[in-house]
Design an enzyme around this catalytic site. Sequence first.
Site, short mmCIF file in Angstrom:
data_model
loop_
_atom_site.label_atom_id
_atom_site.label_comp_id
_atom_site.label_asym_id
_atom_site.label_seq_id
_atom_site.Cartn_x
_atom_site.Cartn_y
_atom_site.Cartn_z
N LYS A 246 33.41 53.83 44.78
CA LYS A 246 33.83 54.18 43.46
C LYS A 246 32.65 54.13 42.52
CE LYS A 246 38.13 55.81 44.16
NZ LYS A 246 39.20 55.53 43.23
N ASP A 377 47.13 40.17 44.27
CA ASP A 377 47.20 41.67 43.85
C ASP A 377 48.06 42.52 44.41
OD1 ASP A 377 45.28 44.03 42.25
OD2 ASP A 377 45.32 44.50 44.48
N GLU A 406 51.05 39.58 40.34
CA GLU A 406 50.66 40.68 39.83
C GLU A 406 51.49 42.01 40.31
OE1 GLU A 406 48.44 44.43 38.94
OE2 GLU A 406 48.61 43.48 40.75
#
Length: 645
Positions: A246, A377, A406
């Site tokens: 990205k 995560d 999370e």
Amino acid sequence: MQNQSRIVIENIAPQLNCGTIYIKRVVNEIVNITADVLVDGHDVLQASVMYKHESEKKWSETRMQDLGNDGYSASFITSKQGFYSYKLQGWVDYALNWQHGIERKIDDHQHVSSELLEGAELLDNLKGKLSKDEKEYINHLKKIFGNNEDYNEAIQEATSDKLKAIFIAFPEKFLTHTSKELKVYVDREKARFSTWYEFFPRSSSEIEGKHGTFSDCHRLLPRIANMGFDTLYFPPIHPIGEVNRKGKNNTTNALEGDVGSTWGIGSKHGGHKDIHPELGSLEDFKKLVTEAKSLGIEIAMDYALQAAPDHPWVKEHPDWFKWRPDGTVQYAENPPKKYQDILPIYWESKDFKNLWKECLDTLFYWIDCGINVFRVDNPHTKPYYFWGWIIDQVKAKHPDVIFLAEAFTKPKVMHQLAKRGYTQSYTYFTWRDSKHELIEYMNELTQTDQKEYMRPNFWPNTPDINPFHLQGATESKYIQRYALAATLSSNIGIYGPVFEQMIDTPIVGKEEYYMSEKFQLCHYDWSIENNVTTIISKVNHIRKEQSSLQQTNNIKFLETGNDQLIAFYKWDLEKTNETITVISLDAHHSQTGSVQLPMQDLGIHHGQKIEVKDLVTGNSYNWYNEWNYIELHPNLPFHIFKINK
């Protein structure tokens, strides 16, 4: 099933999912147990809680207290880490039943010689259990219970508290009924009280545009320690994929020099057991971990079970990914978000045993490097039973390890992750802003069975979430949000430099940061001190000094007569530390009101003086009345009062 016992035990609390899920505590916390215990007829029954640590063979026992209406209660203290088992026992206590009956007859002026002889038989059951003095006393009772000349003394002793105490201490448990065993897992104290600071190591360089290193992070440790943080959380430090990397602002085409998302894990440089080469070496990382510990800081690592397209797993273990007919793997999505640089793990793979083993080995690898705290995560996108297995495996060998889930997702999903063993959980606090929302949410966390298994960790912001109420917010709003998080919850965290420097430019219409650090290097002036950093430091040190703020569940909200003022009373286990916090929810105007003291909880009466000391300013006030005037200004929108009686 035939059962001759006359005792029924039901409605045992706490227990989760009919006892299939364990409750949670930390070292030296109390497990308060209640149950309904019934017997037919009018006989006297007794009930006990039996408990033991997993390392012990012998059960300890504590007698339950009669609450009335067939309700009973007892408690025990969890003094060690690890699992405790507990169960309830109930029985008809014929000795106490005899004493109760003879007392009623004596009060009715009935002659009880026959009943005294029955009592003497009950005394025989106490043999071999008593001290020398107690044996002499019991032998004396048996003698006088059978001698008419000692009748007056006999009836006095038969109803005495001394005899009752012996019956209670040495019960004959006949036809005992025992409940099933339940469990509680006990963590170290940090599971309940921690203060997290998050930053990206790659953005730690003093030189703008230069990739940060672990040596740069080392430079920042004293600052973080001085601000009162005890946990330093790093987003993933692993090699970042180059395929589908990205670019800035989550663009799909990375330009030359773009560093990519740290969560796009894995490249030619390695995977989950490797370190991004620009951050430094493994020895550099271990040195950083050691230095942080010397300052009272534990480094928390990100545990993200996913892979970039060029992660070594993709070639070495293709069965761990789900391949489409065209020979590609569908990238990860969380609509409307798309993660073209990440491949999700295929958890239904036939090779799941090797997959699970590698995931476990990865945790053990970093634990051996000195890591005992993991922020996980997106755990809600992996199987619940996997988490139950892997957390149990880790805790069996390393009970100090803490897992933070999370998962900003549906409530029952978040609850299930906590039930599967997560030590702490992210919460909806990030979005709760009004007085009604905050009180409703806190009551849900602390007054329902969630208090038995879900330890909230309040974060005002994260790299993923730039909440609308912080976008374009005043300094007062940032101070207010930190004060709320830090005093409502004993576990808190911030995405540090962005929060303290009030960097809040959003992507228009979204709760996301523009030019997000997730996709680029950022440069910060770490020497900046402002009112936000000053207040954060002050509040963090207050939390370390006030044990009432080191727990979440002991909280009672107070009336203020103003929906822009929220007030609450907190106390520690022994009630040796009590605080009242008042926070203005108005970031623009002064607010006034009157706080109603919890007179009964404080053990005081109207007109009795108490001193309240504002731990932020150091000012003290004498309060004599139930209602006390409060005025808060945007520049310092809260009080934390320590109560001195």
